[in-house]
Design a protein around this motif. Structure first.
Motif, short mmCIF file in Angstrom:
data_model
loop_
_atom_site.label_atom_id
_atom_site.label_comp_id
_atom_site.label_asym_id
_atom_site.label_seq_id
_atom_site.Cartn_x
_atom_site.Cartn_y
_atom_site.Cartn_z
N ALA A 247 -32.61 -35.57 -46.38
CA ALA A 247 -32.03 -34.35 -47.01
C ALA A 247 -32.46 -33.00 -46.74
N LEU A 248 -33.88 -32.81 -46.48
CA LEU A 248 -34.66 -31.44 -46.37
C LEU A 248 -34.25 -31.16 -44.86
N ARG A 249 -34.29 -32.17 -43.92
CA ARG A 249 -33.98 -31.80 -42.63
C ARG A 249 -32.59 -31.35 -42.42
N ALA A 250 -31.70 -32.14 -43.17
CA ALA A 250 -30.28 -31.83 -43.08
C ALA A 250 -29.97 -30.43 -43.69
N ALA A 251 -30.55 -30.00 -44.87
CA ALA A 251 -30.28 -29.01 -45.53
C ALA A 251 -30.76 -27.50 -44.69
N ALA A 252 -31.71 -27.73 -43.73
CA ALA A 252 -32.03 -26.71 -42.85
C ALA A 252 -30.89 -26.22 -42.03
N GLY A 253 -30.14 -27.39 -41.55
CA GLY A 253 -29.05 -26.94 -40.79
C GLY A 253 -27.61 -26.47 -41.24
N LEU A 254 -27.54 -26.74 -42.51
CA LEU A 254 -26.42 -26.49 -43.47
C LEU A 254 -26.10 -24.84 -43.53
N TRP B 48 -52.76 -27.07 -41.71
CA TRP B 48 -52.71 -28.30 -41.86
C TRP B 48 -51.29 -28.78 -42.43
N ILE B 49 -50.61 -28.09 -43.53
CA ILE B 49 -49.30 -28.47 -43.91
C ILE B 49 -48.51 -28.46 -42.66
N ASP B 50 -48.33 -27.57 -41.89
CA ASP B 50 -47.55 -27.35 -40.68
C ASP B 50 -47.76 -28.39 -39.59
N ALA B 51 -49.12 -28.56 -39.50
CA ALA B 51 -49.43 -29.60 -38.53
C ALA B 51 -49.08 -31.24 -38.83
N CYS B 52 -49.25 -31.36 -40.41
CA CYS B 52 -48.89 -32.66 -40.66
C CYS B 52 -47.48 -33.10 -41.15
N TYR B 53 -46.81 -32.10 -41.89
CA TYR B 53 -45.39 -32.40 -42.18
C TYR B 53 -44.54 -32.17 -41.41
N GLY B 54 -44.59 -31.68 -39.82
CA GLY B 54 -43.53 -31.71 -38.91
C GLY B 54 -43.52 -32.94 -38.24
N ALA B 55 -44.00 -34.15 -38.73
CA ALA B 55 -43.71 -35.56 -38.18
C ALA B 55 -42.23 -35.79 -38.56
N PRO B 56 -41.80 -36.83 -37.77
CA PRO B 56 -40.27 -37.09 -37.99
C PRO B 56 -40.11 -38.05 -39.19
N THR B 57 -41.15 -38.88 -39.74
CA THR B 57 -40.88 -39.72 -40.67
C THR B 57 -41.88 -39.51 -41.65
N VAL B 58 -41.57 -40.07 -43.02
CA VAL B 58 -42.55 -40.02 -44.09
C VAL B 58 -43.93 -40.83 -43.80
N GLU B 59 -43.75 -42.05 -43.00
CA GLU B 59 -44.88 -42.71 -42.45
C GLU B 59 -45.76 -42.06 -41.39
N ALA B 60 -45.19 -41.33 -40.63
CA ALA B 60 -45.69 -40.54 -39.75
C ALA B 60 -46.56 -39.27 -40.29
N ILE B 61 -45.93 -38.66 -41.09
CA ILE B 61 -46.50 -37.65 -42.09
C ILE B 61 -47.80 -38.31 -42.89
N LEU B 62 -47.61 -39.47 -43.60
CA LEU B 62 -48.87 -39.91 -44.07
C LEU B 62 -49.95 -40.09 -43.15
#
Length: 378
Positions: free
Chosen positions: A301-308, A255-269
């Motif tokens: 910041a997290l999404r950006a850090a993944a590509g640094l 459920w973590i992967d299914a929910c937190y893959g959304a592009p915004t915090v609002e969509a995650i919620l």
């Protein structure tokens, strides 16, 4: 929401080692850090037990100086870091000092963060084995001085967290780099909820290497400091390990992967609320109490850090974000509500995720007026 601990206190002068280990040496340098060489191991014990060993600027500088000295000392094969007292390795930075700085318009926190982040980077690239005993509370800055090391030990008492969003801050000390590299979306979950990870969770997350029952730590320290060759501490640690319990974080991966893959915090919620798992709904409740601005900046910041390309790049970005946070309303308000007045009712501004604009978020990623984070000169 569990607030970050109030870490305002004074050190215990001359406190020996950890509360679990007899016979530690007399302190050298600052009373907040016990620095010594035992056998062929350089040992650093954080010595503010009543404050859960929260980091002060002198402590950061003392740790960095010791690491520089031991790097070129042929009598030192490895470094061991632990915390005095029974409550934990380190609860982070001195939050009250950040609040005072933010309210007064000061810049002292910027100097602290710059030296702290440089210390985190030194630890990550240290040429000798760096052993961190991550027993008890390990939060914020405590993660920075442990999870970047090469030999990381957790116990059944480990409670690891990056709780910054609850006080209007964003994960730093290389936290975005670490969180972005946790399995699946587990790092996003940990960052946005500010939830605690167990020792087993930390192993699953790649933030630790060995699980040692806390009752075995004194014997482990004795073995590390008594050996004639401490150059292979992982082999010594293995003799004291036990099988960890199951990781709750791993069990919730679907459920973590299914929910937190959304592009915004609002969509995650929205996904968390719609999922149907009670744990997902509980996560949504936790997130909804955090600073909308900090949540939005954290996700970017997290999404950006993944590509640094490396940790240093993440630390430079984090310094920009922390510099902007120091001047933000939500940092002052978050610390006020959680630590100063303790009413646990922060009045965030903007108060909702929908009102946080991309222009406001972009300010946090701009080069600060004082300039970017610069490397150590030596």
């Amino acid at each position: 929401m569990t607030p970050p601990p109030d870490t305002s206190d004074t050190p215990t002068p001359g406190a020996p080692g950890t509360g679990r280990t007899p016979g530690a040496p007399e302190p050298r340098g600052t009373s907040e850090i016990v620095s010594s060489v035992q056998g062929r191991v350089g040992r650093l014990t954080l010595n503010r037990p009543k404050a859960i060993n929260a980091l002060s600027h002198p402590m950061v500088n003392a740790m960095d100086a010791a690491l520089r000295d031991w790097e070129h000392d042929d009598q030192v094969d490895a470094v061991l870091v632990d915390g005095a007292g029974e409550r934990g390795l380190c609860a982070g930075g001195d939050i009250r000092s950040f609040h005072a700085d933010a309210c007064s318009g000061g810049t002292g926190s910027l100097g602290f963060w710059a030296d702290e982040y440089r210390l985190n980077h030194r630890i990550s690239s240290y040429p000798k084995p760096y052993i961190a005993l991550m027993d008890g509370i390990v939060m914020g800055g405590g993660v920075g001085i442990s999870a970047h090391g090469g030999v990381r030990v957790v116990t059944e008492r480990t409670r690891l967290a990056m709780p910054e969003v609850g006080i209007g801050l964003v994960p730093d000390v290389g936290g975005t780099w670490l969180l972005a590299r946790m399995p699946g979306e587990s790092g996003t979950h940990a960052a946005l909820t500010a939830g605690h990870l167990s020792g087993a969770d930390a192993l699953y997350a790649g933030l630790a290497d060995h699980y040692v029952p806390s009752e075995r730590l004194p014997a482990l320290i004795d073995a590390l400091t008594a050996t004639a060759d401490a150059g292979n501490p992982a082999k010594i640690v293995e003799e004291f390990t036990a099988a960890p319990p199951p990781s709750a974080l791993e069990a919730d991966a679907d459920w973590i992967d299914a929910c937190y893959g959304a592009p915004t915090v609002e969509a995650i919620l929205a996904r968390l609320r719609e999922h149907g798992d009670p744990a997902a709904a509980a996560a949504a409740t936790e997130i909804e109490g955090k600073s909308p601005t900090a949540l939005t900046v954290t996700l970017r910041a997290l999404r950006a850090a993944a590509g640094l390309p490396d940790l240093w790049s993440a630390l430079v970005t984090e310094f920009r974000v922390s510099s902007a946070s120091l001047r933000s309303h939500d940092l002052r308000e978050g610390i006020r509500a959680q630590i100063i007045d303790k009413d646990r009712s922060p009045r965030w501004n903007p108060p909702t995720l929908a009102e946080v604009s991309q222009e406001q978020v972009s300010v946090f990623f701009a080069v600060p007026p004082t300039g970017d984070l610069r490397p150590h000169e030596g």
